[in-house]
Design a protein around this motif. Structure first.
Motif, PDB file in Angstrom:
ATOM      1  N   THR A 108       9.037 -13.220 -16.375  1.00 21.59           N
ATOM      2  CA  THR A 108       7.913 -12.557 -15.720  1.00 21.59           C
ATOM      3  C   THR A 108       7.476 -13.301 -14.462  1.00 21.59           C
ATOM      4  O   THR A 108       7.617 -14.509 -14.347  1.00 21.59           O
ATOM      5  N   LYS A 109       6.976 -12.511 -13.504  1.00 23.36           N
ATOM      6  CA  LYS A 109       6.410 -13.032 -12.261  1.00 23.36           C
ATOM      7  C   LYS A 109       4.943 -13.342 -12.534  1.00 23.36           C
ATOM      8  O   LYS A 109       4.307 -12.605 -13.278  1.00 23.36           O
ATOM      9  N   PRO A 110       4.380 -14.338 -11.933  1.00 27.32           N
ATOM     10  CA  PRO A 110       5.050 -15.336 -11.106  1.00 27.32           C
ATOM     11  C   PRO A 110       5.891 -16.274 -11.968  1.00 27.32           C
ATOM     12  O   PRO A 110       5.620 -16.471 -13.146  1.00 27.32           O
ATOM     13  N   PHE A 111       6.919 -16.828 -11.353  1.00 29.72           N
ATOM     14  CA  PHE A 111       7.815 -17.733 -12.062  1.00 29.72           C
ATOM     15  C   PHE A 111       7.945 -19.028 -11.270  1.00 29.72           C
ATOM     16  O   PHE A 111       7.607 -19.080 -10.094  1.00 29.72           O
ATOM     17  N   ARG A 112       8.406 -20.070 -11.930  1.00 27.16           N
ATOM     18  CA  ARG A 112       8.680 -21.342 -11.258  1.00 27.16           C
ATOM     19  C   ARG A 112      10.155 -21.382 -10.864  1.00 27.16           C
ATOM     20  O   ARG A 112      11.007 -20.886 -11.605  1.00 27.16           O
ATOM     21  N   ALA A 113      10.457 -21.961  -9.715  1.00 26.78           N
ATOM     22  CA  ALA A 113      11.844 -22.049  -9.244  1.00 26.78           C
ATOM     23  C   ALA A 113      12.735 -22.733 -10.275  1.00 26.78           C
ATOM     24  O   ALA A 113      13.850 -22.273 -10.538  1.00 26.78           O
ATOM     25  N   ALA A 114      12.247 -23.816 -10.866  1.00 23.58           N
ATOM     26  CA  ALA A 114      13.050 -24.546 -11.856  1.00 23.58           C
ATOM     27  C   ALA A 114      13.339 -23.672 -13.071  1.00 23.58           C
ATOM     28  O   ALA A 114      14.435 -23.723 -13.642  1.00 23.58           O
ATOM     29  N   GLN A 115      12.374 -22.863 -13.446  1.00 24.92           N
ATOM     30  CA  GLN A 115      12.541 -21.959 -14.580  1.00 24.92           C
ATOM     31  C   GLN A 115      13.663 -20.949 -14.282  1.00 24.92           C
ATOM     32  O   GLN A 115      14.563 -20.742 -15.102  1.00 24.92           O
ATOM     33  N   LEU A 116      13.627 -20.339 -13.113  1.00 26.80           N
ATOM     34  CA  LEU A 116      14.663 -19.388 -12.722  1.00 26.80           C
ATOM     35  C   LEU A 116      16.030 -20.071 -12.685  1.00 26.80           C
ATOM     36  O   LEU A 116      17.007 -19.538 -13.204  1.00 26.80           O
ATOM     37  N   MET A 117      16.092 -21.241 -12.082  1.00 26.41           N
ATOM     38  CA  MET A 117      17.390 -21.912 -11.948  1.00 26.41           C
ATOM     39  C   MET A 117      17.944 -22.363 -13.295  1.00 26.41           C
ATOM     40  O   MET A 117      19.162 -22.364 -13.491  1.00 26.41           O
ATOM     41  N   ASN A 118      17.086 -22.750 -14.225  1.00 26.42           N
ATOM     42  CA  ASN A 118      17.579 -23.078 -15.569  1.00 26.42           C
ATOM     43  C   ASN A 118      18.256 -21.867 -16.197  1.00 26.42           C
ATOM     44  O   ASN A 118      19.313 -21.987 -16.825  1.00 26.42           O
ATOM     45  N   ILE A 119      17.676 -20.701 -15.997  1.00 22.84           N
ATOM     46  CA  ILE A 119      18.252 -19.474 -16.563  1.00 22.84           C
ATOM     47  C   ILE A 119      19.553 -19.120 -15.855  1.00 22.84           C
ATOM     48  O   ILE A 119      20.550 -18.777 -16.492  1.00 22.84           O
ATOM     49  N   VAL A 120      19.569 -19.224 -14.526  1.00 22.04           N
ATOM     50  CA  VAL A 120      20.793 -18.963 -13.766  1.00 22.04           C
ATOM     51  C   VAL A 120      21.893 -19.917 -14.226  1.00 22.04           C
ATOM     52  O   VAL A 120      23.020 -19.495 -14.510  1.00 22.04           O
ATOM     53  N   ASP A 121      21.576 -21.201 -14.311  1.00 21.20           N
ATOM     54  CA  ASP A 121      22.570 -22.187 -14.756  1.00 21.20           C
ATOM     55  C   ASP A 121      23.054 -21.878 -16.168  1.00 21.20           C
ATOM     56  O   ASP A 121      24.237 -22.004 -16.471  1.00 21.20           O
ATOM     57  N   PHE A 122      22.139 -21.461 -17.016  1.00 18.22           N
ATOM     58  CA  PHE A 122      22.493 -21.143 -18.391  1.00 18.22           C
ATOM     59  C   PHE A 122      23.464 -19.962 -18.443  1.00 18.22           C
ATOM     60  O   PHE A 122      24.436 -19.979 -19.188  1.00 18.22           O
ATOM     61  N   LEU A 123      23.210 -18.943 -17.627  1.00 14.54           N
ATOM     62  CA  LEU A 123      24.032 -17.736 -17.683  1.00 14.54           C
ATOM     63  C   LEU A 123      25.352 -17.847 -16.928  1.00 14.54           C
ATOM     64  O   LEU A 123      26.359 -17.297 -17.377  1.00 14.54           O
ATOM     65  N   ILE A 124      25.372 -18.538 -15.778  1.00 18.77           N
ATOM     66  CA  ILE A 124      26.612 -18.565 -14.991  1.00 18.77           C
ATOM     67  C   ILE A 124      27.017 -19.948 -14.507  1.00 18.77           C
ATOM     68  O   ILE A 124      28.035 -20.084 -13.845  1.00 18.77           O
ATOM     69  N   GLY A 125      26.233 -20.971 -14.798  1.00 22.16           N
ATOM     70  CA  GLY A 125      26.578 -22.298 -14.310  1.00 22.16           C
ATOM     71  C   GLY A 125      27.780 -22.875 -15.037  1.00 22.16           C
ATOM     72  O   GLY A 125      28.094 -22.498 -16.160  1.00 22.16           O
ATOM     73  N   GLU A 126      28.453 -23.757 -14.367  1.00 19.57           N
ATOM     74  CA  GLU A 126      29.567 -24.464 -14.980  1.00 19.57           C
ATOM     75  C   GLU A 126      28.987 -25.702 -15.647  1.00 19.57           C
ATOM     76  O   GLU A 126      28.918 -26.778 -15.066  1.00 19.57           O
ATOM     77  N   LEU A 127      28.551 -25.527 -16.880  1.00 18.44           N
ATOM     78  CA  LEU A 127      27.862 -26.578 -17.600  1.00 18.44           C
ATOM     79  C   LEU A 127      28.693 -27.075 -18.769  1.00 18.44           C
ATOM     80  O   LEU A 127      29.418 -26.314 -19.394  1.00 18.44           O
TER      81      LEU A 127
END
Length: 139
Positions: A108-127
């Motif tokens: 949900t908006k508003p969101f924190r940049a770190a929160q969004l990037m954690n989700i992006v990394d989780f879904l498509i990051g090479e982790l």
């Protein structure tokens, strides 16, 4: 913890240009190619024309809602494309509808940049498995 850039393609779809640009800039900092779409139709066009690795999709849009966009994607040959629903709507009904349509994450908006990037990394990051477990614990 920052993941290494993966250079994957992300489509950010929102009918509000400023929010779309900010979201795209946050994701681009990680080294991803970001395509900006102002609605569902343009998102579908991008998905047909390019190899897209992730969608960040607004729920409320004028011509086609985020739910309709996901449904058309799933019917149109993209059954596993990861989707983050990014929306101001926070009702249980909206959340359930998004997941039922095939969203992978609801933010949900508003969101924190770190929160969004954690989700992006989780879904498509090479982790690594350890990094994925750390992110999963934070989500």
């Amino acid at each position: 913890m920052a993941a290494a850039p993966t250079g994957k393609t992300v489509v950010v779809t929102d009918d509000t240009a400023d929010l779309r640009a900010v979201t795209a800039a946050i994701i681009a900092q990680r080294g991803h190619k970001v395509l900006e779409a102002d609605g569902g139709r343009q998102t579908l066009e991008y998905c047909k024309a390019e190899r897209v690795d992730l969608l960040v999709l607004d729920l409320m849009m004028p011509e086609m809602s985020g739910i309709e966009t996901i449904e058309k994607l799933r019917e149109g040959g993209f059954p596993t494309l990861p989707v983050i629903m990014l929306t101001a709507l926070d009702s249980d009904e909206d959340l359930v509808a998004a997941y039922a349509a095939g969203a992978d994450y609801y933010l949900t908006k508003p969101f924190r940049a770190a929160q969004l990037m954690n989700i992006v990394d989780f879904l498509i990051g090479e982790l690594s498995a350890e990094q994925r477990a750390e992110l999963e614990a934070k989500l």
